[in-house]
Motif scaffolding. Structure first.
Motif, PDB file in Angstrom:
ATOM      1  N   LEU A 205      32.539  27.176  -2.340  1.00 27.50           N
ATOM      2  CA  LEU A 205      31.319  27.007  -3.300  1.00 27.50           C
ATOM      3  C   LEU A 205      31.671  27.338  -4.628  1.00 27.50           C
ATOM      4  O   LEU A 205      32.423  28.297  -4.900  1.00 27.50           O
ATOM      5  CB  LEU A 205      30.212  27.705  -2.617  1.00 27.50           C
ATOM      6  N   TYR A 211      25.638  31.444   0.765  1.00 27.42           N
ATOM      7  CA  TYR A 211      24.544  31.089   1.980  1.00 27.42           C
ATOM      8  C   TYR A 211      24.803  31.745   3.241  1.00 27.42           C
ATOM      9  O   TYR A 211      25.894  32.176   3.626  1.00 27.42           O
ATOM     10  CB  TYR A 211      24.516  29.489   2.121  1.00 27.42           C
ATOM     11  N   LEU A 260      21.565  25.178  -1.126  1.00 29.95           N
ATOM     12  CA  LEU A 260      22.945  24.576  -1.659  1.00 29.95           C
ATOM     13  C   LEU A 260      22.746  23.359  -2.283  1.00 29.95           C
ATOM     14  O   LEU A 260      23.663  22.782  -3.330  1.00 29.95           O
ATOM     15  CB  LEU A 260      23.991  24.584  -0.693  1.00 29.95           C
TER      16      LEU A 260
END
Length: 977
Positions: A205, A211, A260
């Protein structure tokens, strides 16, 4: 007359004579106003005809010959298809086998010469094979999809559709065949089951995002444990395409990734930031629920990319090699690692292995799962196809499909069998834009020329000069025209309008090197402009879509077009309903209009025939070694036997299981007919001009006349409804059973009778009935019937016309005589039943047995007086008696108006026969049980090939029929006691 029919000698001689006399030409033998037209589905010029072609062409020939004999103005239009990709493949393969230069080495001009040579050789082979089959096309009108006239028609339709906005150029994903380096249609793709893998990759990411990913769940599927992740896991069956990823999709309602959406991941190896988007295409229940999106290399991803505004990056060359180092789209906003750039130029499958290895080395390979799945392959090259982003020409098929759909819904064009309409509707109702361009050399080159785009009059001269002097800044202007002369005229008008303001003179020429040119000479006072033609060719099906009208001379207003369009029936296989039938409907209705200006259908009927399989029901293929060559069958058994076999087995909607024994059987049928004709000759049975079938005295003769009228009506009805097998089987039963077996035998006593009137009437009747049989059989078995027609006619000075042009009979139903039918029908049933009992009871063939008739009235006694001698001779009886009761130890046969008893107690060994039947029935019972058990097994029905299931069903039906026969025999034995 010779003892036997020599097919090998007679067939080429008869065909040559038909051609010499112009028997096949349009309008030959026409005696009525109606026209009847069929266009031959053009075979590909890639080799020779197969057994499927033979069936297709035979069925059409039957319709043509039938209508020609009925006096229609008949045209059967033949021709061949250039078959772009198929022919190019054949030629390239041949060049490789011969050790010659490849296509790219020899260049376009020389390669096209090789293609034309292939066309010439194959065309001659195909026509020769059709002649061997007896095909009666008008060969003087033979056409080829790339001949001058048809090429002109193709260009005219393209230009018309272009001007109407129905043909356009667009950058879209297409099915790309890396072997041929061309786009192919969905219909040219076959799905192949492969044992593949599913690779899971970890994409980090961006911007330090994390997350909470669930890692444990309760029995109801609710997450119970989580871990913090700074990466997202995606899965793919094609790691090589990841280099072109521009996004990751998650479902809008997937709580795992809700935080996200709108953020980014970083693509491993490439360093490109890719967006995480919400789209319903991602399935939360499949895999990780996160899907990598590669819009330029996957059709579903293309649609997601369009909905979510993701970029399109093509990372492969036309040969499916990785294209990275000089790829501006790939390099933009990317920071590829040295390892990534080393993948440049690798084959896609080599790149796949390298990417997986790097993922494992660098720690972003999450796992690998076995994953059987369907992989699309090119149906010609057998190479995995590649979804490929490229500029192509498209046709707005949805707009063209609307009238074609309505025409079938309204019944202006009908499918036979009607069930195929569902297939037609399903495809046209869901039709996508038709990619009509192909990156091939063999075909109709697209009639578009490109030149440099010139700014309009409001632009400054320095801007124009920069475009002229810097080719990389030029935009392109397309000129669509039916010829270069027309394109040059369009270009001249275009450039004149834009260059006159600056005082330039200019010339326009065509550049054979396919390069757009724009050069200044004479100190900027003269501009030389060169136009380059589009290098692509059209999809083969574009030109064949015009076949029903282009072959008749369109776009010229020819007499043939006026007379023979629309055509009548299209005979075709089910496999090209999408490829060809639908496209002919679309093109025909858009191009051709009736007198009121309404769209005209190209044909009123589409007859869809079945597939020819081998004797076991398997599809024929070279790999299985079960391909049957129609020419080999003709060499062995003659064309008539092949034609009759395929026609008799062409039941509507049912595949043909072709066995050689069936062909041999129909050769015997031709021999039977020949022998009957020889019998008629030996008994002076010659046709008589004054013969009146309605004025006969002998019941045997009245009966055969009625039977002939009935079979003629049956054949007409069957052919009208395209039930070819019903027509063939009716004729087989009539000629072999009714005429040869029964009538000839019934007529023998009359032909040797001392009653001159009966003798002469029978001679004339037999000659007439034989002539009618020849005429009715001719469309199916043209050679042996034409030979017999001529030889019979030669005995009295010749016929007025060859059989191919003989008048088709129109016999009145009133020719059937009820009294004769009753008398001869009873006689035949009696003989058949007695023969059946003899066979069932195992009565020795040479044994003559008595017959006792009981339970009858005086009418039966009178009938026996007239026909008893026939029954006695043909049933091998020692005599016939009439009695009040049946004798002891007799088997009794019940007829409608009497009972026939056969005393067999002293003729056969009853106890031995009883034991034989009991043993045979026990064996059958066991076999029936085994087969029934297999067919009741759901697993067998699911797993076994369709042809094996059908084979077992046929075995069961045969065994049950034999069981019923033996049980009847067992019951009859019980009567004897």
């Amino acid at each position: 007359m010779q003892k036997t029919f020599d097919a090998a000698e007679a067939e080429p001689r008869l065909y040559a004579e038909w051609e010499r006399r112009g028997c096949f030409k349009a309008g030959a033998n026409a005696s009525r106003d109606e026209a009847f037209t069929i266009v031959l589905p053009p075979p590909n010029v890639t080799g020779s005809l197969h057994i499927g072609h033979a069936l297709n062409h035979i069925l059409q020939d039957i319709l043509i010959r039938w209508h020609r004999m009925r006096g229609f103005d008949t045209l059967w239009q033949p021709g061949q298809d250039h078959a772009g990709i198929a022919t190019q493949m054949v030629v390239e393969r041949r060049l490789a086998q011969e050790g010659q230069e490849g296509r790219r080495e020899m260049g376009r001009a020389r390669f096209l010469e090789e293609c034309w040579a292939q066309k010439t050789a194959s065309e001659g082979t195909i026509i020769g094979q059709d002649k061997r089959l007896g095909v009666s096309c008008d060969w003087s009108r033979n056409r080829f999809t790339m001949d001058e006239g048809l090429s002109r028609a193709v260009a005219r339709v393209f230009v018309q559709l272009f001007e109407e906005g129905l043909i356009y150029r667009d950058k879209r994903l297409v099915n790309w065949d890396p072997h041929f380096e061309t786009a192919i249609s969905d219909l040219e793709v076959e799905q192949v089951e492969v044992q593949g893998r599913l690779w899971r990759f970890r994409y980090p990411l961006a911007d330090g995002a994390t997350y909470e990913a669930p890692v444990a769940w309760d029995v109801e599927g609710n997450p119970t444990a989580f871990e913090t992740r700074d990466y997202i896991v995606v899965a793919t069956t094609r790691p090589e395409t990841m280099l072109g990823d521009t996004g990751i999709a998650v479902h809008p309602e997937d709580a795992r990734y809700a935080g996200l959406v709108g953020r980014h991941a970083v693509l491993p190896l490439v360093g490109r930031r890719i967006a995480i988007v919400a789209d319903e295409y991602a399935d939360p229940e499949t895999g990780t629920g996160a899907v990598k999106i590669t819009p330029a290399h996957d059709f579903n991803d293309f649609e997601v990319g369009r909905r979510c505004a993701l970029g399109l990056i093509n990372v492969m060359s036309p040969r499916a090699e990785m294209y990275l180092a000089d790829n501006a789209d790939f390099l933009k906003d990317a920071e590829p690692t040295p390892e990534a750039l080393e993948i440049d130029g690798l084959d896609r499958f080599a790149a796949r292995k390298r990417i997986v290895a790097l993922a494992e080395e660098q720690g972003w390979l999450d796992g690998i799962d076995e994953h059987p799945h369907q992989v699309p392959h090119g149906d010609r090259s057998k190479t995995p196809i590649e979804p490929f982003l490229t500029d192509q020409w498209f046709c707005d098929a949805a707009t063209l499909a609307r009238p074609a759909l309505e025409a079938v819904r309204e019944g202006r064009t009908e499918f036979v069998p009607k069930t195929w309409e569902k297939t037609y509707f399903q495809w046209l109702e869901n039709i996508q834009p038709w990619c009509i361009s192909r990156q091939l050399w063999w075909g109709h080159q697209i009639p578009v020329w490109y030149g440099p785009a010139i700014p309009d009059k409001s632009s400054r001269l320095d801007e124009f000069m920069a475009i002229v002097e810097m080719p990389e800044r030029r935009e392109v202007k397309a000129f669509c025209a039916t010829s270069f002369e027309e394109a040059r005229a369009q270009a001249a008008e275009y450039y004149r309008e834009r260059l006159s303001i600056w005082g330039f003179q200019f010339t326009v020429a065509e550049d054979e090197a396919e390069e757009i040119g724009c050069a200044l000479i004479e100190e900027h006072s003269q501009l030389d402009i060169t136009l380059a033609r589009d290098a692509d060719v059209l999809d083969t099906w574009f030109s064949s879509a015009l076949w029903p009208f282009s072959t008749l001379g369109w776009p010229d207003e020819t007499p043939e077009l006026e007379r023979y369009y629309k055509t009548d029936v299209l005979v075709t296989g089910f496999d090209i309903i999408f490829f060809w039938v639908a496209r002919m409907m679309m093109a025909g209705m858009h191009t051709m209009k009736d007198a009121e200006g309404r769209p005209e259908v190209p044909f009123h009927t589409v007859y869809v025939h079945a597939l020819v399989r081998d004797g076991d029901g398997k599809k024929m293929s070279k790999s299985l070694g079960n391909v049957i060559d129609p020419l080999e069958l003709i060499d062995e058994y003659g064309a008539d036997a092949v034609r009759m076999t395929l026609t008799a087995m062409a039941a509507m909607g049912r595949d043909i299981k072709l066995s050689i024994s069936r062909v041999a059987g129909y050769r015997n049928f031709a021999t039977k007919l020949w022998n009957a004709a020889r019998f008629a000759e030996m008994n002076d049975c010659d046709p008589r001009a004054d013969f009146d079938p309605a004025s006969l005295n002998e019941s045997v003769n009245r009966w055969i006349v009625g039977e002939t009228a009935r079979v003629q009506a049956t054949v007409d009805e069957a052919l009208t409804a395209y039930r070819f097998n019903d027509a063939a089987n009716a004729l087989y039963a009539h000629v072999w059973g009714v005429f040869c077996d029964w009538y000839v035998e019934f007529a023998k006593p009359l032909l040797t009778s001392e009653d001159e009137a009966a003798r002469e009437e029978t001679r004339a009747t037999m000659a007439w009935a034989l002539d009618q049989a020849l005429v009715l059989l001719h469309p199916i078995m043209p050679f042996v019937t034409e030979e017999l027609w001529g030889q019979i006619g030669a005995r009295f000075g010749g016929r007025a016309k060859p059989l191919i042009h003989a008048d088709w009979p129109t016999l009145s139903p009133t020719l059937a005589d009820p009294a004769a039918d009753l008398e001869l029908g009873w006689t035949i049933r009696a003989i058949e039943e007695i023969r059946s009992v003899r066979a069932e009871m195992n009565v020795p063939v040479g044994a003559k047995i008595p017959l006792v008739v009981t339970g009858h009235d005086p009418a039966v006694s009178a009938r026996l007086a007239r026909t008893g001698a026939l029954v006695e001779r043909l049933a091998r009886l020692s005599g016939i008696e009439e009695a009040a009761e049946a004798p002891q130890g007799a088997v009794t046969i019940a007829l409608e108006d009497s009972a026939l008893s056969l005393p067999l107690a002293g003729v056969i060994d009853v106890s031995a026969e009883t034991a034989r039947l009991k043993k045979a029935l026990a064996k059958l019972d066991k076999e029936i049980g085994q087969i029934s058990g297999k067919l009741a097994n759901e697993r067998f029905l699911e797993k076994a090939p369709e042809e094996e299931v059908e084979k077992q069903r046929e075995r069961l039906a045969t065994a049950e029929a034999e069981q019923a026969r033996l049980q009847t025999a067992q019951s009859r034995l019980a009567e004897i006691g």
